[in-house]
Each structure stands twice: as C-alpha cells, then as structure tokens.
Design a protein around this motif. Structure first.
Motif, short mmCIF file in Angstrom:
data_model
loop_
_atom_site.label_atom_id
_atom_site.label_comp_id
_atom_site.label_asym_id
_atom_site.label_seq_id
_atom_site.Cartn_x
_atom_site.Cartn_y
_atom_site.Cartn_z
N ALA A 39 0.84 -1.20 0.00
CA ALA A 39 0.00 0.00 0.00
C ALA A 39 0.88 1.25 0.00
O ALA A 39 0.67 2.18 -0.80
N THR A 61 2.85 1.67 -3.26
CA THR A 61 1.97 2.14 -4.34
C THR A 61 1.83 3.65 -4.28
O THR A 61 1.98 4.35 -5.29
N THR A 83 1.99 0.85 -9.10
CA THR A 83 1.86 -0.61 -9.15
C THR A 83 3.24 -1.25 -9.35
O THR A 83 3.57 -2.26 -8.72
N CYS A 101 -3.26 -2.70 -6.03
CA CYS A 101 -2.45 -1.49 -6.22
C CYS A 101 -3.09 -0.57 -7.25
O CYS A 101 -3.12 0.66 -7.08
N GLY A 120 -6.14 1.09 -5.74
CA GLY A 120 -5.71 2.10 -4.78
C GLY A 120 -5.17 3.35 -5.46
O GLY A 120 -5.43 4.48 -5.03
N VAL A 153 -6.02 -0.26 -0.87
CA VAL A 153 -5.10 -1.34 -1.27
C VAL A 153 -5.13 -2.46 -0.24
O VAL A 153 -5.29 -3.64 -0.59
#
Lengths: 207, 207, 207
Positions: free
Chosen positions: A98, A101, A123, A153, A156, A181
C-alpha cells in the motif's frame, strides 16, 4: 521517526524476507539469498526511478541496506520458525505494498506524468521487485498468474486520483487510498479471489 | 597502450568467450552467440552506469565492440580446441574481474556514493554480466549458488577502502586491492572453497 | 494523421497481439496478458531510451497505452479466431520492425552515437521487446535461435547509413532502408532462411 518511515521499514522487511525465503527454497548460498532479498525489496522502486530518471533512494540512504541485511540474517537463522510469524509478515507485506503504491503514484505526480502512468508507476513500485525475484529464480512471475496483488495497487492508485478531485487534505487521501489497497488485498486473500478467468474449461483441458 | 587498457581488453576477451561458450552449449545461432557474449562482457558495467546515471562506455568507445566481435569469431572457429587455452582464459577472467571491480568502486567514489554502495557497484561491474547471461540462457545465475566469485570482489572492494585510509599512493592501492581479488579467486578455485552452507543435511535431503 | 504514425500504431498492434498470444499460451490472467503485451510492444524502445538517456515516449504520450489496451482486449475476445488474421498481423509486424529499426537508428544519430551503435539501437528497438517477453515467460528468447528477424534489422540499418552517403532525400532513404528490412524478412519467412549453422551434425547429435 515518522510513521511513514516505520511503515516503509516494515514493508521492506516483509519484502526482504519473502525474497530470502524464495532463494532458500532454491538452495542458494548466503550471497544469492542476500541479492534476491535485496532485489525483491528495492527492485520495483529502482525500475521506477530508472524510468522517471530520478535518483535511486537506496544508493544514497543506507537505512534500507541495513534493514535488509538484518532481515536476511534473521530470516536465515529462523527459517524453520518463520511459519509462526507468517501472519505478521503478511500484514507487513500488505501495508508495504500500500505504501509503495502511494510513494510511486506521488513520485509520478511530482514528475508531472499523466495519471494513468502514475498509477502504473505505483503498481510497479509495489509489484516489480517480486517480478525480478521470480525471473532471477527462473520462475514465471507469480503475479502474472495470481494478480489480485497488482489489482489492489491499481484500484488504490485510481482511488488516489479520484480523491485528489475532492477537498480532502493530502494526509487523508493517502490514508484512504492506502486503506483501499490493504482492504482489497485482505479480502482477496481471505475469500481466495482471483480475476475472472478468460479461459474456457475446454482450453484448460488442453494443457 | 596503457597497462590498464591491456588488462581491460584481456578481461573483456575472457568474458566474451565465456558468454559465447554458454550460448553455443544452448545451440544458439551466430546472432545469439554474439549477443550473449556481448552482454556477458559489458552487461555488468552497463547496469552500473544506468544506476549511477553515467555515460555507457561501449556506446561511445568502439574498442570493446571490436574486441568482442573478434573474440566471438575466434571462439566459434576454435570452440573444440578452447580446452587447451582454458587456463589462459581463466587467468584473464580472474584479472578481468579484479579490474572491473576496481573500476566500479572508483566510478562510485567519483559520483560520491557511500563506501558500501561503491563496493556493491564494483561487485556488480564484475559479476552481473554473468547474471544477465544466465537469465538470457534461462538458467538460475550460477553466481547465486557458487559465489566465491562475488565474495572475492566484495573483499577486494573493502580492501580498497581500508587502504584509502593509509598514506599509500593510489596506484599501489589499486594493485594491492586487485591482487586481493585475484588471490582469493585463485585460492577458492584451487582449494574448491565455497561459502559455508546454511542448509542442514536434513534440508538438502528433502530436495 | 501522418503515414508514419499509422504504421507505428499498426506495428504496435502486431507486437501487442504477439505478446498477448504468448501470455495466453502460458495461461496467464488478464493482468499478466496485458503486461506481457505491453512489454513486447514498448520494451525494445524503452531499453533503447534508457541506454541513450532519452525520454521514454509512452510515458508522456498515451496513444500507445490506449492502442495496446484495445489490442489486448480484442486479442482476448477473438483469440480463437486470430488464425484468420495471422497474415495481416504478420504483415503489420514486419512493417512494424522496419519502422522501429529506422526510428532507433535515427534516435542514435540524433544523439551522435557511432554508426555501428546506431544500427544496434535500431535492432534493439525492433527486437528486444520480444526478448523481454520471452524472459518474462521463462523461455530462451526465440530470436537467439531463429534470427533472420534481427538480421533483417541489421541489414536495413546498414543500408540506411550507406544511403546517407548518397544525395538521396531523407524520405527516400527511410523508404528504401525500411523496404530492405521488409524484403529480407518476407524472403526469409517464405524460403525458410536461417543463418548458416555453425554446428556440425556430430555436435547436434550430442544433444
């Protein structure tokens, strides 16, 4: 020490341990284990920085080199007992992707890339360390077969951009999109989600 | 022609021949053999230059392109007789990694990276051409299993930094730290050294 | 829309479809298929741009991201019927490598690299997307075994430089050297040409 740095270090530990475990399964020696752990932890960010022509963090700030070294040593010593901390590692790893990302998305925005490329950079930061790990270990990257990891990812990253259009503060945007995420990843693993298969049974039967 | 350039060319020949031999074992065609030889010889330095954002030597100075081309042609013609020169090749290769290590360390110092990163850059210069060769040939990189090769570079790079703290001239430092790499490599091959295994017999038996 | 852009897009479609087909053969999921298609289409140019320290086109101009996305979706839907358009795809692909070769050569000239390196950059632009595709799919790159593909690019790149010494206009030079690539490729496939084998029957029998 800021909360961000703590999360980053926990994520790095989780990535390094996952790399070390893969290398030990392949019966590599200590040098090989260290390199695979290192590449798993920093490979995604390094590729991102090469593509956007930015400075590569771990080459100037040694914190991550030290963290990875300690993580590898502990992973080697306690390799038979890592089952007991698997849950913690999985949690660190999930928080780590998370964070990675969001760092990737924000680096892309800072260098003025289009949103879709920023999401891709986020990502890539989170996922491509694992791709390089699998290539070095002579495996087809696991992420190309079971990709909820990457999908979390991407979603998010998209959430980050949608929230940018609101009046929310940047801290809140980071927390919400990071939570997206984490939530997708946890749900996916809990309920064993995968992307809808495009293959018919007849095709899979041919294999 | 300086002594350094001669050593560099001998090292390049040894690396190129090792790449060509690997490619021929995989029954590649002439183009494939040339690419693998080229990548083995210059891949480590290229990766280093990408990471430190430096100019890539072989793209501006064609000496190495010509040397590699001649080495590949000779390796193809005399491939059945290379056994006779194996000792010379091994010696060139060993001198080559010593030189590549020091070039990498010095490039890192010139770009003002921390010592630990400079040692990593030296090791990468000497060893990662072989890693890329093995990936392109679909093998797990040999260096991750039998790594005295890399260990010699690391120890030589560390020696370089320790000697920097003395009053020795830079030429002497290069010669001593290069000799460290060569000596460790020769001793390791002579006495069949490898890193202490981390695996118990019971683990290896599981394989 | 210029003719060049149309050719570039057709080439990108052909490369993306070839990547998607390889990924589907490996039973990857949608994410994996997209990544492999993307890397096949833009990987060669990206590696070239990293080596010459240029901006990476697809990161600033999203046309190619959109084209590849549409190509992948269509390739997945019509994967069982792609046999019918194989000829068109092969034609696009052949025109694509001709164009990619010339773009690579011209980028090298613009950055003032020696001719031999410019030819290498052109060949890399056209061929290394496929190399990265094969590595990600855990195969020995097909180009190292059946290389008329690369040979066509090399000959076309050399033709470009020979024609530069004439009084021909730059448009004519592009058209002729591009046609050289296309002609060699078509002849090679039609008559099943390959580079002369360096292996004796006795060597191949050992395998």
């Amino acid at each position: 020490m800021s909360l961000f740095l703590i999360i980053d270090i926990l994520g790095t530990i989780a990535f390094a341990v996952s790399g070390a475990l893969t290398a030990m399964k392949k019966r590599m020696d200590v040098f090989g284990i260290f390199i695979i752990a290192f590449v798993t932890a920093v490979g995604g960010g390094t590729l991102r920085d090469l593509l956007i022509d930015a400075n590569i963090t771990w080459m100037r700030n040694l914190t991550f080199v030290y963290v990875i070294t300690v993580a590898v040593v502990l992973a080697i010593i306690f390799r038979r007992k890592l089952g007991y901390v698997r849950r913690s590692l999985f949690l660190f790893d999930t928080i780590g992707i998370a964070l990675y990302t969001i760092v990737g998305v924000e680096k892309g925005i800072a260098a003025d890339f289009p949103p879709i490329i920023c999401v891709a950079l986020g990502t890539m930061s989170a996922c491509f360390g694992g791709v390089i790990r699998d290539i070095l270990c002579n495996e087809i990257p696991v992420i190309f077969r079971k990709n909820i990891y990457a999908t979390a990812c991407i979603v998010g990253g998209v959430a980050y951009f949608l929230l940018l259009k609101t009046t929310l503060s940047s801290d809140i945007i980071v927390i919400i999109s990071g939570s997206v995420v984490i939530t997708i990843r946890l749900l996916a693993v809990t309920f064993n989600w995968s992307l809808p298969s495009i293959y018919r049974k007849s095709e899979l039967a041919e294999d």
